[in-house]
Design a protein around this motif. Structure first.
Motif, short mmCIF file in Angstrom:
data_model
loop_
_atom_site.label_atom_id
_atom_site.label_comp_id
_atom_site.label_asym_id
_atom_site.label_seq_id
_atom_site.Cartn_x
_atom_site.Cartn_y
_atom_site.Cartn_z
N GLY A 3 -32.85 14.22 -120.98
CA GLY A 3 -33.22 15.58 -120.63
C GLY A 3 -32.18 16.19 -119.86
O GLY A 3 -30.98 15.81 -120.19
N GLY A 4 -32.46 17.25 -119.02
CA GLY A 4 -31.39 17.77 -118.14
C GLY A 4 -30.63 18.91 -118.79
O GLY A 4 -29.50 19.15 -118.54
N GLN A 5 -31.19 19.40 -119.74
CA GLN A 5 -30.51 20.45 -120.57
C GLN A 5 -31.63 21.50 -121.52
O GLN A 5 -32.59 21.00 -121.63
CB GLN A 5 -29.59 19.79 -121.75
N VAL A 6 -31.13 22.69 -121.32
CA VAL A 6 -31.99 23.44 -122.23
C VAL A 6 -31.29 24.21 -123.27
O VAL A 6 -29.97 24.35 -123.17
CB VAL A 6 -32.85 24.48 -121.52
N LEU B 260 -27.29 24.38 -122.01
CA LEU B 260 -27.03 24.62 -120.75
C LEU B 260 -27.79 23.63 -119.83
O LEU B 260 -28.90 23.13 -120.04
CB LEU B 260 -27.71 26.06 -120.46
N PRO B 261 -27.00 23.44 -118.57
CA PRO B 261 -27.69 22.31 -117.75
C PRO B 261 -29.01 22.90 -117.22
O PRO B 261 -29.38 24.08 -117.10
CB PRO B 261 -26.67 22.43 -116.64
N ALA B 262 -30.02 22.12 -117.06
CA ALA B 262 -31.53 22.17 -116.40
C ALA B 262 -31.59 20.85 -115.59
O ALA B 262 -31.10 19.85 -115.59
CB ALA B 262 -32.27 22.43 -117.45
N LYS B 263 -32.76 21.23 -114.73
CA LYS B 263 -33.18 20.18 -113.93
C LYS B 263 -33.56 18.88 -114.74
O LYS B 263 -34.29 19.08 -115.75
CB LYS B 263 -34.23 20.56 -112.96
N LEU B 264 -33.20 17.82 -114.15
CA LEU B 264 -33.69 16.47 -114.86
C LEU B 264 -35.45 16.50 -114.55
O LEU B 264 -36.00 16.69 -113.63
CB LEU B 264 -33.19 15.09 -114.36
N PRO B 265 -36.12 16.29 -115.64
CA PRO B 265 -37.54 16.11 -115.48
C PRO B 265 -38.06 14.82 -114.61
O PRO B 265 -37.48 13.73 -114.38
CB PRO B 265 -38.04 15.95 -116.92
N GLU B 266 -38.95 15.02 -113.98
CA GLU B 266 -39.57 14.18 -112.87
C GLU B 266 -40.83 13.46 -113.52
O GLU B 266 -41.28 12.44 -112.76
CB GLU B 266 -39.64 14.79 -111.54
N THR B 267 -41.32 14.15 -114.55
CA THR B 267 -42.69 13.69 -114.79
C THR B 267 -42.89 12.31 -115.45
O THR B 267 -43.68 11.73 -115.62
CB THR B 267 -43.17 14.56 -115.67
N ASN B 268 -41.81 11.76 -116.06
CA ASN B 268 -41.56 10.64 -116.74
C ASN B 268 -41.17 9.38 -116.15
O ASN B 268 -41.39 8.19 -116.53
CB ASN B 268 -41.02 10.63 -118.08
N ASP C 267 -20.87 16.43 -127.15
CA ASP C 267 -20.13 16.82 -125.82
C ASP C 267 -20.95 18.00 -125.05
O ASP C 267 -20.70 17.84 -123.85
CB ASP C 267 -19.03 17.68 -126.65
N SER C 268 -21.60 18.73 -125.68
CA SER C 268 -22.41 19.71 -124.81
C SER C 268 -23.47 19.17 -123.81
O SER C 268 -23.74 19.34 -122.88
CB SER C 268 -22.96 20.57 -125.80
N VAL C 269 -24.00 17.92 -124.47
CA VAL C 269 -25.06 17.29 -123.69
C VAL C 269 -24.38 16.67 -122.44
O VAL C 269 -24.68 16.61 -121.27
CB VAL C 269 -25.66 16.09 -124.43
N LEU C 270 -23.24 15.98 -122.67
CA LEU C 270 -22.40 15.10 -121.54
C LEU C 270 -21.97 16.27 -120.63
O LEU C 270 -21.99 16.13 -119.34
CB LEU C 270 -21.18 14.71 -122.27
N PHE C 271 -21.45 17.61 -121.21
CA PHE C 271 -21.18 18.51 -120.21
C PHE C 271 -22.34 18.88 -119.25
O PHE C 271 -22.25 19.01 -118.03
CB PHE C 271 -20.69 19.84 -120.78
N THR D 92 -22.96 16.24 -116.43
CA THR D 92 -21.89 15.93 -115.65
C THR D 92 -21.73 17.22 -114.73
O THR D 92 -21.49 17.13 -113.57
CB THR D 92 -20.54 15.58 -116.03
N GLU D 93 -21.92 18.42 -115.27
CA GLU D 93 -22.12 19.71 -114.56
C GLU D 93 -23.04 19.68 -113.45
O GLU D 93 -22.86 20.28 -112.39
CB GLU D 93 -22.02 20.86 -115.58
N LYS D 94 -24.28 19.42 -113.79
CA LYS D 94 -25.36 19.61 -113.05
C LYS D 94 -26.02 18.55 -112.30
O LYS D 94 -26.47 19.13 -111.11
CB LYS D 94 -26.57 20.46 -114.13
N HIS D 95 -25.91 17.57 -112.60
CA HIS D 95 -27.07 16.46 -112.09
C HIS D 95 -26.22 15.62 -111.08
O HIS D 95 -26.78 14.79 -110.54
CB HIS D 95 -27.54 15.64 -113.23
N GLU D 96 -25.19 15.88 -110.48
CA GLU D 96 -24.37 14.81 -109.84
C GLU D 96 -25.11 14.96 -108.53
O GLU D 96 -25.27 13.96 -107.62
CB GLU D 96 -22.67 15.56 -109.53
#
Length: 75
Positions: A13-16, A23-31, A61-65, A68-72
């Motif tokens: 997760g972590g992308q939309v 684009l980066p998005a919040k990592l889901p907490e539901t699972n 590459d876009s998932v990696l971006f 790394t961009e959002k979730h640190e």
């Protein structure tokens, strides 16, 4: 002593996808995955992501971006 933890998932997760762009998005907490990661994460940890789809390098590459961009700061 160095230790390694492995967390296996089919999709972190972590992308939309908006207008065809990931684009980066919040990592889901539901699972419970984020809670698991936070439980084993150590400061300055190194991460290795292994893609299940090497032929789709643009997507990888876009998932990696996004990760790394959002979730640190999430962890």
């Amino acid at each position: 002593m160095v230790t390694m933890k492995a967390i296996l998932t089919s999709s972190l997760g972590g992308q939309v996808k908006i207008d065809g762009k990931r684009l980066p998005a919040k990592l889901p907490e539901t699972n419970g995955l984020l809670k698991c990661i936070k439980g084993v994460w150590k400061k300055d940890s190194k991460v290795m992501i292994i893609s299940g789809s090497p032929e789709y390098f643009d997507k990888n590459d876009s998932v990696l971006f996004c990760l790394t961009e959002k979730h640190e700061d999430s962890i």
